[in-house]
Scaffold this motif. Structure first.
Motif, short mmCIF file in Angstrom:
data_model
loop_
_atom_site.label_atom_id
_atom_site.label_comp_id
_atom_site.label_asym_id
_atom_site.label_seq_id
_atom_site.Cartn_x
_atom_site.Cartn_y
_atom_site.Cartn_z
N ASP A 155 0.84 -1.19 0.00
CA ASP A 155 0.00 0.00 0.00
C ASP A 155 0.88 1.24 0.00
OD1 ASP A 155 0.93 0.36 2.61
OD2 ASP A 155 -0.92 -0.36 3.55
N ALA A 156 0.27 2.40 0.12
CA ALA A 156 1.01 3.66 0.03
C ALA A 156 2.01 3.82 1.17
CB ALA A 156 0.03 4.83 0.01
N ALA A 157 1.79 3.10 2.28
CA ALA A 157 2.70 3.18 3.43
C ALA A 157 3.78 2.11 3.38
CB ALA A 157 1.90 3.06 4.72
N GLY A 158 3.80 1.34 2.30
CA GLY A 158 4.81 0.31 2.16
C GLY A 158 4.49 -0.97 2.90
N ALA A 172 -0.65 0.08 -4.04
CA ALA A 172 0.07 1.24 -4.56
C ALA A 172 1.27 0.83 -5.39
CB ALA A 172 0.52 2.15 -3.41
N SER A 173 1.85 -0.35 -5.12
CA SER A 173 3.00 -0.80 -5.90
C SER A 173 3.04 -2.31 -5.97
CB SER A 173 4.31 -0.29 -5.28
OG SER A 173 4.52 -0.87 -4.00
#
Length: 383
Positions: A155-158, A172-173
Motif C-alpha cells: 500500500d502507500a505506506a509500504g 500502490a506498488s
C-alpha cells in the motif's frame, strides 16, 4: 453398439468418475450387451487434477495450506511423468467447496493457499506446471497467489495490502520479480473453463461474484478493485485484462498470463488431449456427456460443448445429461450436441436434486439405452 461416456462432475455433488459409473450402470440395465467406455473429464475446474492424474498414471500429494477465508485446509496437487509435470487446481485450496454457502465472503476470500500449493509443487523442480482455474471462491485477481510466491503488493505506506479482492483497492506498488524467479525454467499452462474478461458487465466480479457471496454493491466494489489492480499492474508493464479468459477464477487467469507469463488453453481441450478422448472415439456410435447444468453458459468452454465439438468431427451423435437443462441450447446444438435431457423427474429442491442425482442418472441412462435398443432393432429390421 459402442458408447463412450465422457462426463464432467456434478459440482458439489458427484465426481466425474462417479457420474460416468452411474451412467454406465443404468445403460447396462437397458442394453447389457453394448460396449461401454468410461472417460471421466473436467474443464479446468473442480476435479481436473484427479482426471489428469488418473489418466496419466500420476500420484497425488497432500499439503496443509491456507483456505479461502484464512483457515487451514488439506489440499492436493498431482505429479505425473516421474515428477516432470505438476498439476494444481485452484478449487483444491481456494475453491467454493471450501466455504459453506452461508459463509462465502467474496470481499476477503484469498487465493493465497493456491500459491502455497504451487510452492510445495515447485519444490519437486518440475519442467511443466498446469494450473486449472475453475471453481474458485475468490475475486482477488490472483493477488494471494503472487504474495505466497514472494511478490510484493504494497500500500502507500509500504505495508502488505489486506487479503481478498477488496484489499486491491489499497494497492500502490507491485513487484512480481520474486514470484517470477521462483517459477523460472518452468513452463506454466493455465486451463480455463470460461472466456470471461476481467472487468465490466461480463467480467469476473459481475458474472461470478454473486455465487461467491457478493451483493450487487460488493460486485461494483470488486470490479473497481480489479480495475485498480489492472492499472497498477500496467504501470509495472503487465497487461492482465485485455484478453479473453482474464476474468477466469476471479482474475487469476489475467494474473497468470499477464504477470507470470503462462500460456492459456481451454481446460476441456487440454484434458481431452491428455486423456486421449479423440482416440477413444474411434469406432464409437454414441457419446454420452453430462454436467450439473447444461445451458447457454455451457457454450463458453464447458465440458458438454467441448465433447460435442470433438465428436462432431467424426460425425458421432452426442447426448447430454444434466440436473438442469436451460431453455436456449442453440449454440450447443450448433457445436454438435444432438440433444440434452434433464435427469430430474419433477420439480424438487436443490438438496433433493443433489441427494438423488446418482439414482436419477442411472434411471435416465437406462431409459435412453432402452430407446437406443429399439431404434437399432428397427434399423436392422428395415422398418
Amino acid at each position: 453398439m459402442r458408447v463412450v461416456i465422457a462426463p464432467d462432475s456434478f459440482k458439489e455433488c458427484l465426481s466425474a468418475k462417479s457420474v460416468a459409473a452411474a451412467i454406465a450402470r443404468g445403460w447396462q440395465r437397458g442394453a447389457p450387451h453394448h460396449e461401454l467406455v468410461q472417460v471421466p473429464l473436467a474443464d479446468g475446474g473442480e476435479g481436473s487434477t484427479a482426471a489428469l492424474v488418473d489418466s496419466l498414471g500420476g500420484r497425488l500429494h497432500e499439503v496443509s495450506v491456507t483456505g479461502p477465508l484464512g483457515e487451514e485446509v488439506c489440499a492436493s496437487y498431482g505429479l505425473v511423468g516421474d515428477g516432470e509435470t505438476v498439476i494444481i487446481e485452484v478449487a483444491e485450496a481456494s475453491g467454493l467447496q471450501r466455504v459453506t454457502a452461508d459463509s462465502r465472503d467474496a470481499m476477503r476470500a484469498t487465493s493465497y493457499g493456491t500459491g502455497e500449493l504451487i510452492n510445495a509443487a515447485v519444490a519437486h523442480r518440475p519442467r511443466k506446471l498446469i494450473l486449472c482455474l475453475g471453481g474458485s471462491a475468490t475475486t482477488d485477481g490472483g493477488a494471494g497467489i503472487l504474495r505466497a510466491l514472494g511478490a510484493r503488493l504494497l500500500d502507500a505506506a509500504g505495508q502488505d495490502i489486506p487479503p481478498g479482492g477488496e484489499g486491491l483497492l489499497q494497492l500502490a506498488s507491485l513487484d512480481a520479480a520474486p514470484a517470477l524467479e521462483k517459477l523460472e525454467g518452468i513452463e506454466l499452462t493455465v486451463a480455463c473453463d470460461v472466456s470471461s474478461p476481467l472487468l465490466g458487465a461480463e467480467g469476473a466480479a459481475a458474472v461470478f461474484g454473486p455465487q461467491k457471496g457478493a451483493t450487487p454493491a460488493q460486485v461494483d466494489v470488486l470490479d473497481e478493485a480489479l480495475g485498480h489492480f489492472a492499472t497498477i499492474a500496467g504501470q509495472s508493464g503487465h497487461d492482465i485484462h485485455s484478453f479473453a479468459g482474464s476474468g477466469a477464477a476471479g482474475g487469476i487467469g489475467g494474473m497468470t498470463v499477464g504477470i507470470l507469463g503462462a500460456k492459456a488453453r481451454p481446460g476441456i481441450e487440454l484434458i481431452m488431449d491428455a486423456v486421449g478422448l479423440a482416440q477413444q472415439l474411434g469406432g464409437t456410435d454414441l457419446v454420452i456427456t453430462a454436467e450439473g447444468a447444461i445451458d447457454s453458459q455451457s457454450s463458453s468452454g464447458k465440458t458438454p460443448v467441448g465433447v460435442a465439438a470433438l465428436a462432431r468431427q467424426s460425425g458421432i451423435p452426442v447426448v447430454g445429461l444434466a440436473g438442469r437443462v436451460g431453455d436456449d441450447l442453440s449454440a450447443l446444438h450448433e457445436a454438435g450436441l444432438t440433444a440434452a435431457f434433464s435427469i430430474t423427474p419433477a420439480p424438487v429442491s436443490l438438496a433433493e436434486a443433489i441427494h438423488e442425482a446418482e439414482n436419477n442418472l442411472v434411471t435416465t441412462s437406462e431409459q435412453l439405452a432402452r430407446l437406443a435398443e429399439v431404434l437399432i432393432d428397427r434399423g436392422h429390421s428395415g422398418t
